[in-house]
Design a protein around this motif. Structure first.
Motif, PDB file in Angstrom:
ATOM      1  N   TRP A 131       6.888  12.357  -9.680  1.00  0.00           N
ATOM      2  CA  TRP A 131       5.883  13.391  -9.872  1.00  0.00           C
ATOM      3  C   TRP A 131       4.740  12.864 -10.730  1.00  0.00           C
ATOM      4  N   ILE A 132       5.108  12.158 -11.805  1.00  0.00           N
ATOM      5  CA  ILE A 132       4.093  11.523 -12.645  1.00  0.00           C
ATOM      6  C   ILE A 132       3.275  10.535 -11.816  1.00  0.00           C
ATOM      7  N   GLY A 133       3.978   9.743 -11.008  1.00  0.00           N
ATOM      8  CA  GLY A 133       3.288   8.769 -10.163  1.00  0.00           C
ATOM      9  C   GLY A 133       2.330   9.447  -9.198  1.00  0.00           C
ATOM     10  N   GLY A 134       2.759  10.558  -8.639  1.00  0.00           N
ATOM     11  CA  GLY A 134       1.891  11.301  -7.735  1.00  0.00           C
ATOM     12  C   GLY A 134       0.659  11.817  -8.447  1.00  0.00           C
ATOM     13  N   GLN A 135       0.806  12.216  -9.692  1.00  0.00           N
ATOM     14  CA  GLN A 135      -0.349  12.662 -10.452  1.00  0.00           C
ATOM     15  C   GLN A 135      -1.328  11.518 -10.690  1.00  0.00           C
ATOM     16  N   ASP A 136      -0.777  10.337 -10.976  1.00  0.00           N
ATOM     17  CA  ASP A 136      -1.640   9.174 -11.146  1.00  0.00           C
ATOM     18  C   ASP A 136      -2.496   8.979  -9.907  1.00  0.00           C
ATOM     19  N   GLU A 137      -1.846   9.104  -8.756  1.00  0.00           N
ATOM     20  CA  GLU A 137      -2.567   8.893  -7.515  1.00  0.00           C
ATOM     21  C   GLU A 137      -3.674   9.936  -7.371  1.00  0.00           C
TER      22      GLU A 137
ATOM     23  N   CYS B 130       9.104   4.413  -2.786  1.00  0.00           N
ATOM     24  CA  CYS B 130       8.297   4.255  -3.999  1.00  0.00           C
ATOM     25  C   CYS B 130       7.386   3.043  -3.868  1.00  0.00           C
ATOM     26  N   TRP B 131       7.911   2.027  -3.226  1.00  0.00           N
ATOM     27  CA  TRP B 131       7.126   0.816  -3.018  1.00  0.00           C
ATOM     28  C   TRP B 131       5.922   1.130  -2.133  1.00  0.00           C
ATOM     29  N   ILE B 132       6.164   1.895  -1.080  1.00  0.00           N
ATOM     30  CA  ILE B 132       5.068   2.334  -0.218  1.00  0.00           C
ATOM     31  C   ILE B 132       4.066   3.154  -1.030  1.00  0.00           C
ATOM     32  N   GLY B 133       4.589   4.071  -1.844  1.00  0.00           N
ATOM     33  CA  GLY B 133       3.715   4.888  -2.675  1.00  0.00           C
ATOM     34  C   GLY B 133       2.883   4.045  -3.632  1.00  0.00           C
ATOM     35  N   GLY B 134       3.502   3.025  -4.190  1.00  0.00           N
ATOM     36  CA  GLY B 134       2.775   2.134  -5.084  1.00  0.00           C
ATOM     37  C   GLY B 134       1.664   1.400  -4.357  1.00  0.00           C
ATOM     38  N   GLN B 135       1.917   1.039  -3.109  1.00  0.00           N
ATOM     39  CA  GLN B 135       0.873   0.383  -2.327  1.00  0.00           C
ATOM     40  C   GLN B 135      -0.286   1.323  -2.076  1.00  0.00           C
ATOM     41  N   ASP B 136       0.024   2.584  -1.801  1.00  0.00           N
ATOM     42  CA  ASP B 136      -1.038   3.566  -1.609  1.00  0.00           C
ATOM     43  C   ASP B 136      -1.941   3.598  -2.839  1.00  0.00           C
ATOM     44  N   GLU B 137      -1.287   3.599  -3.991  1.00  0.00           N
ATOM     45  CA  GLU B 137      -2.063   3.655  -5.222  1.00  0.00           C
ATOM     46  C   GLU B 137      -2.957   2.433  -5.348  1.00  0.00           C
ATOM     47  N   ARG B 138      -2.447   1.290  -4.958  1.00  0.00           N
ATOM     48  CA  ARG B 138      -3.248   0.077  -5.048  1.00  0.00           C
ATOM     49  C   ARG B 138      -4.439   0.128  -4.095  1.00  0.00           C
ATOM     50  N   MET B 139      -4.234   0.763  -2.965  1.00  0.00           N
ATOM     51  CA  MET B 139      -5.355   0.879  -2.031  1.00  0.00           C
ATOM     52  C   MET B 139      -6.449   1.751  -2.620  1.00  0.00           C
TER      53      MET B 139
END
Lengths: 261, 261
Positions: A131-137, B130-139
């Motif tokens: 959830w925190i990660g989603g907020q970051d996004e 989560c890894w996919i989510g992290g990649q989204d954030e990097r994009m």
DNA sequence: CGCTTCCTTGATTTATGTCAACGTGCGTGG
DNA sequence: CCACGCACGTTGACATAAATCAAGGAAGCG
């Protein structure tokens, strides 16, 4: 729910999710027990470098940034109390962006791997961190909105409103906390930093800020600024919808995370 | 590892993580079995609306966008085959951004809650997501870098290089796959869309594109463009470090996720 | 066939960047 | 204590990237 020794900001945020049990809190407390202090200017994560540890900001401000070949620096995001650094550390070998402290900071630190174990131990904590990660996004989305679609003055006020909003959440998320003190409205934002975050030259940032000062919305002092009229700033930037910070109250989520299931 | 009926793009991406077991794959296959087709222009997620389902793009392109009060639209991100929509759906009650299809699309869909159950069932899948989510954030970080710190022509070529890179990963991630066909270099990007993504007027996008055409880097045709010289484009935008897509090969990660532990 | 969407181009305006200079507070070291 | 350097804020003059306005062309589509 006793008194928290560390990471009040995080708990204030997580309160909105109202998912964690007392048990989870004590697990988190143990995870976050290792506290370190660092001075202004410290580079906590190198651009392109490894992510040895995951950290949580207990106090202070930092920036996430990337440097271009021409030497210019783009601030991707401001990292405030209750925000994490290197949350995905266990999943990526290196960090694209660097992290640098813009004030003295107190950080809780632990090896990235321990996060995995903790999530195994309590899926609720895992969900809370996602959830925190989603907020970051969502914050990055906001940043894109600002830089891509607003003019200089609007960008600035919009950024200030967002940070103000985040500070309120971190500092007084719980109903039982006293009203936010005057100091909370102070931000260690130099015009240089604002420019690097919003893709503006410091000269132009200065001119826009003078205008905001003139309209009585902010006050500028050495090395930072103070919000005088958050609502006015919000009106100034057209009240563009801020990222919603509400959590899903889905009962099926809680059931899904219940270990007894 | 038999033939995949659906979601090749996702498996190609996940291959880089080399974390999933055959068992995980059959779980994912079941989760992604519900496939639907939608026409161009369909609004899959409303801005500010609820996130009923999580989706995976099997084929086609979409955009994530937000609309400002003045009516202008900012494209936050392009959503390509192998990318997810509403990954955090179970954790947030509504979506800040909307999602609209820019081509006909084939999507795998399932209720958000099922993702929670699936992660409980296989923590490895949880980590992979989560890894996919992290990649989204990097994009999104990359997008901020472009919009905040590059000039128009550089932004455009940088965007094209990134998308090209992502398409390669999704389409030929596995060694045993034949070379990418000519068609892969075709992108359904109108100059209008490029402008909305990069915060540029379509007129200016046109002028910059003409320049790229003149230098033999791309080719423009009705409703899209074709990359002629990806390496040239990369040189053109100064080869700014793209987001690393490598996964951590940490053995402790695998141990941490091992159910037997 | 006419409509729509997309691409194209020129002329002009505007927002923002660049360059340059100066003030001021503050820490630091002699 | 002073002197200096340094980081930050401020302002003016000027340059320029990009937006805007306007008009037209070309391809697809009903």
């Amino acid at each position: 729910m006793g008194q928290r020794l560390v990471s009040d900001a995080l708990y204030n945020r997580l309160q909105k999710l109202s998912l964690l049990e007392d048990e989870d809190r004590s697990i988190l407390d143990r995870l976050l027990a290792r506290v370190h202090d660092y001075p202004v200017g410290e580079t906590v994560v190198e651009e392109g470098g490894p992510i040895a540890r995951t950290r949580l900001i207990l106090a202070g401000w930092a920036i996430r940034y990337r440097t271009l070949h021409d030497g210019s620096r783009q601030i991707v995001n401001f990292v405030l109390p209750g925000d994490s650094i290197g949350l995905y550390g266990a999943l990526f070998p290196s960090s694209d962006s660097g992290v640098e402290l813009v004030t003295d900071c107190r950080l809780a630190e632990f090896p990235c791997d321990e996060l995995i174990a903790t999530c195994r131990q309590s899926p609720r904590i895992g969900a809370a961190l996602c959830w925190i990660g989603g907020q970051d996004e969502r914050m990055l989305e906001q940043q894109i909105l600002r830089i891509g679609a607003m003019n200089a003055a609007t960008r600035i006020s919009h950024l200030l409103v967002e940070i103000h909003h985040r500070l309120l959440l971190a500092l007084q998320g719980r109903e039982d906390v006293v009203r936010i003190p005057e100091q909370a409205l102070w931000m260690p934002l130099t015009q240089q930093l604002v420019g690097e975050a919003l893709g503006l030259s410091k000269v132009h940032v200065n001119r826009c800020c003078r205008r905001l000062v003139h309209e009585g919305l902010i006050e500028i002092s050495r090395g930072g600024l103070r919000l005088l009229d958050p609502e006015g700033l919000d009106r100034f930037c057209g009240g563009e919808r801020p990222s919603s910070t509400r959590a899903s109250a889905s009962p099926s989520l809680e059931r899904g995370l219940d270990p007894e299931t």
